[in-house]
Design an enzyme around this catalytic site. Structure first.
Site, mmCIF file in Angstrom:
data_model
loop_
_atom_site.group_PDB
_atom_site.id
_atom_site.type_symbol
_atom_site.label_atom_id
_atom_site.label_comp_id
_atom_site.label_asym_id
_atom_site.label_seq_id
_atom_site.Cartn_x
_atom_site.Cartn_y
_atom_site.Cartn_z
ATOM 1 C CG HIS A 164 -20.834 -16.133 -1.986
ATOM 2 N ND1 HIS A 164 -19.929 -17.152 -1.764
ATOM 3 C CD2 HIS A 164 -20.285 -15.019 -1.432
ATOM 4 C CE1 HIS A 164 -18.893 -16.664 -1.090
ATOM 5 N NE2 HIS A 164 -19.077 -15.365 -0.884
ATOM 6 C CD GLU A 165 -21.051 -11.346 -3.024
ATOM 7 O OE1 GLU A 165 -20.923 -10.708 -1.974
ATOM 8 O OE2 GLU A 165 -20.142 -12.034 -3.496
HETATM 9 NI NI NI Z 1 -18.005 -13.836 0.144
#
Ligand code: NI
Length: 202
Positions: A162-163
């Site tokens: 996600h990051e």
């Molecule tokens: Ni985010």
């Protein structure tokens, strides 16, 4: 200490690839990371990428507490409930220390899609189910020159993916395959197990 404003979906900085950091040891990078930490803790969030604070550089930070890791493992339980539940073998291994990654690189070790609920500080109020690779390895460097190289699976792997997506201008809704699961977290009690998905991250 500075708590930075967080960019929200629609701002161009979230839709563009971020630039590599050329001098990870530069004082400006240490300063940025400290401000990102302050901002992530204040939010609170599980992770934060520099573009989310309007800085288009390849820097991410994240942290998964033992309580959070256990809650995710026992999906549907609140952190308090998970804490009260019997100890699961290996639960301590699920905790992810506070990690700084500059110029991170991900390699997928097992692409089997694993669906889980995600939220994002740049998409406030919403949560959705997102398929992510089950197992990855990642590497990066810290502002102190330490090389981080790890394998991750499950929630840990999800957070990192996600990051790092933020660094490529990708927000989690773009990874969703079932848009019917995109919901306001205030409505989640009706369709998700209690306690799940109410904690926004990254
Ligand atoms: Ni985010």
């Amino acid at each position: 200490m500075a708590i930075l404003k967080i960019a929200r979906m629609g701002h161009p900085v979230l839709g563009r690839p971020a630039r590599p950091v050329i001098y990870p040891a530069a004082p400006a990078i240490a300063h940025l990371i400290q401000d990102m930490l302050d901002t992530m803790i204040d939010a609170p969030g599980t992770g934060l990428a520099a573009p989310q604070v309007f800085v288009p550089l390849r820097v991410v930070i994240f942290f998964v507490s033992r309580q959070r890791a256990r809650a995710e493992e026992q999906a549907g339980l609140s952190e308090a409930e998970a804490e009260a539940a019997p100890e699961t073998e290996g639960a301590d291994d699920l905790e992810v220390p506070l990690t700084v990654l500059i110029n991170p690189v991900i390699e997928v070790l097992d692409a089997t899609p694993q669906v889980g609920v995600e939220g994002c500080l740049s998409v406030p109020g919403l949560m959705g189910q997102v398929p992510r690779a089950r197992r990855i390895s990642y590497r990066g460097i810290t502002h102190e020159g330490e090389i981080i190289e790890r394998e991750a699976e499950g929630f840990h792997a999800r957070v990192v993916q996600h990051e790092c997506d933020h660094l490529d201008g990708i927000l989690y809704p773009q990874r969703m395959t079932d848009m019917s699961t995109l919901k306001f977290s205030s409505e989640l009690g009706k369709s998700y197990p209690e306690g799940d998905g109410l904690r926004e991250f990254s």
